[in-house]
Design a protein around this motif. Structure first.
Motif, mmCIF file in Angstrom:
data_model
loop_
_atom_site.group_PDB
_atom_site.id
_atom_site.type_symbol
_atom_site.label_atom_id
_atom_site.label_comp_id
_atom_site.label_asym_id
_atom_site.label_seq_id
_atom_site.Cartn_x
_atom_site.Cartn_y
_atom_site.Cartn_z
ATOM 1 N N PHE A 9 0.814 -1.212 0.000
ATOM 2 C CA PHE A 9 0.000 0.000 0.000
ATOM 3 C C PHE A 9 0.849 1.264 0.000
ATOM 4 O O PHE A 9 1.832 1.372 0.744
ATOM 5 C CB PHE A 9 -0.893 0.046 1.251
ATOM 6 C CG PHE A 9 -1.990 -0.974 1.278
ATOM 7 C CD1 PHE A 9 -3.205 -0.718 0.659
ATOM 8 C CD2 PHE A 9 -1.810 -2.185 1.930
ATOM 9 C CE1 PHE A 9 -4.221 -1.662 0.691
ATOM 10 C CE2 PHE A 9 -2.829 -3.132 1.966
ATOM 11 C CZ PHE A 9 -4.040 -2.867 1.342
ATOM 12 N N ASP A 10 0.443 2.221 -0.808
ATOM 13 C CA ASP A 10 0.854 3.600 -0.623
ATOM 14 C C ASP A 10 0.212 4.068 0.685
ATOM 15 O O ASP A 10 -0.729 3.433 1.188
ATOM 16 C CB ASP A 10 0.346 4.422 -1.817
ATOM 17 C CG ASP A 10 0.543 5.906 -1.635
ATOM 18 O OD1 ASP A 10 1.666 6.316 -1.289
ATOM 19 O OD2 ASP A 10 -0.432 6.655 -1.818
ATOM 20 N N THR A 14 -4.136 7.046 0.196
ATOM 21 C CA THR A 14 -4.589 5.661 0.034
ATOM 22 C C THR A 14 -5.134 5.108 1.344
ATOM 23 O O THR A 14 -6.188 4.476 1.367
ATOM 24 C CB THR A 14 -3.437 4.773 -0.482
ATOM 25 O OG1 THR A 14 -2.997 5.276 -1.752
ATOM 26 C CG2 THR A 14 -3.881 3.324 -0.636
ATOM 27 N N ILE A 163 -0.927 -0.747 -4.412
ATOM 28 C CA ILE A 163 -2.207 -0.047 -4.338
ATOM 29 C C ILE A 163 -1.930 1.413 -4.016
ATOM 30 O O ILE A 163 -1.365 1.741 -2.963
ATOM 31 C CB ILE A 163 -3.101 -0.683 -3.247
ATOM 32 C CG1 ILE A 163 -3.364 -2.155 -3.597
ATOM 33 C CG2 ILE A 163 -4.411 0.090 -3.100
ATOM 34 C CD1 ILE A 163 -3.919 -2.982 -2.450
ATOM 35 N N GLY A 164 -2.314 2.306 -4.927
ATOM 36 C CA GLY A 164 -2.035 3.727 -4.740
ATOM 37 C C GLY A 164 -3.106 4.608 -5.341
ATOM 38 O O GLY A 164 -4.125 4.124 -5.847
ATOM 39 N N ASP A 165 -2.849 5.929 -5.320
ATOM 40 C CA ASP A 165 -3.908 6.885 -5.675
ATOM 41 C C ASP A 165 -3.495 7.940 -6.690
ATOM 42 O O ASP A 165 -4.233 8.895 -6.918
ATOM 43 C CB ASP A 165 -4.394 7.596 -4.398
ATOM 44 C CG ASP A 165 -3.334 8.526 -3.823
ATOM 45 O OD1 ASP A 165 -2.190 8.067 -3.609
ATOM 46 O OD2 ASP A 165 -3.637 9.704 -3.600
ATOM 47 N N ASP A 169 2.117 6.886 -8.934
ATOM 48 C CA ASP A 169 2.124 5.525 -8.379
ATOM 49 C C ASP A 169 2.011 4.495 -9.495
ATOM 50 O O ASP A 169 2.703 3.470 -9.486
ATOM 51 C CB ASP A 169 0.953 5.335 -7.408
ATOM 52 C CG ASP A 169 1.149 6.063 -6.093
ATOM 53 O OD1 ASP A 169 2.298 6.369 -5.737
ATOM 54 O OD2 ASP A 169 0.132 6.334 -5.418
ATOM 55 N N VAL A 183 -6.983 3.471 -6.216
ATOM 56 C CA VAL A 183 -8.110 3.881 -5.376
ATOM 57 C C VAL A 183 -8.483 5.314 -5.764
ATOM 58 O O VAL A 183 -7.655 6.223 -5.680
ATOM 59 C CB VAL A 183 -7.794 3.757 -3.868
ATOM 60 C CG1 VAL A 183 -7.687 2.285 -3.483
ATOM 61 C CG2 VAL A 183 -6.523 4.497 -3.464
ATOM 62 N N GLY A 186 -8.542 9.070 -3.494
ATOM 63 C CA GLY A 186 -7.348 9.745 -2.986
ATOM 64 C C GLY A 186 -7.065 11.091 -3.613
ATOM 65 O O GLY A 186 -7.970 11.828 -3.983
#
Length: 210
Positions: A9-10, A14, A163-165, A169, A183, A186
């Motif tokens: 994850f970021d 996020t 997983i980022g926004d 990313d 996502v 964000g």
């Protein structure tokens, strides 16, 4: 796309929004150094996720690199001081979702932040027992794609996703050669992703169903 064995994850944009605290860390540092400058939330929003060296050039164009980096180090120290009490706003469903996902996947956090910020976030979120490992830009001043590969190699991950926004990313994830999950709630926008989720609850539900 294969079922992942791990989720990386970021952090900012996020998992939480701590932009107001970040802005305050700049302003408290400027006040301490008698620099007549105010950084607002909007000033930082467009820079979220950016590497420190690039960020300082934009926020402090009148200072040479050494001076700007020195100020940035002071900002990060101020940030480490105020984050435990100021914190940020967790996105809906993140804390509960992380705890669920940790029962099924190895979870990691990788962010373009200073050393010490991710552990403060983890404590704030109450997810100390759910995160396998983390990596911050400040540990080696290397871009995300490089640090993704470090985490992948260190933990022998076979099918990780990031997983980022932001579009940044997405670009970094492509360079690391792994799938990017976006996502949309964000700080950024992108059309370059394998999957997208509008909220963390949907993301959790999807990965728990695999």
């Amino acid at each position: 796309m294969q079922k992942p064995d791990s989720l990386i994850f970021d952090m900012d944009g996020t998992l939480w929004d701590a932009v107001d605290t970040y802005a305050n860390s700049w302003n408290l540092t400027f006040k301490k150094m008698d620099i007549k400058r105010i950084i607002g939330r909007d000033d930082l929003m467009q820079l979220m996720g950016m590497e420190g060296k690039k960020l300082t050039k934009i926020l402090m164009p009148d200072y040479d690199d050494d001076r700007a980096q020195g100020i940035y180090m002071d900002v990060n120290e101020m940030r480490r001081q105020i984050l435990p009490t100021s914190g940020g706003t967790m996105y809906c469903g993140v804390t509960e979702g992380i705890k669920q996902l940790a029962t099924k996947y190895k979870l990691f956090i990788l962010s373009n932040c200073a050393v010490g910020i991710i552990p403060l976030f983890i404590t704030w979120a109450g997810i100390n027992n759910d995160i396998t490992d983390s990596m911050a830009y400040g540990e080696n001043n290397m871009p995300k794609h490089h640090n993704m590969r470090l985490l992948i190699d260190k933990h022998h991950l076979e099918t990780p996703v990031y997983i980022g926004d932001t579009n940044g990313d997405a670009e970094q994830t492509r360079m690391a050669g792994i799938p990017f999950i976006f996502v949309s709630y964000g700080f950024g926008k992108t059309d370059d992703y394998e999957l997208t989720f509008d909220d963390f609850e949907s993301l959790t539900k999807y990965y728990m169903s695999l």
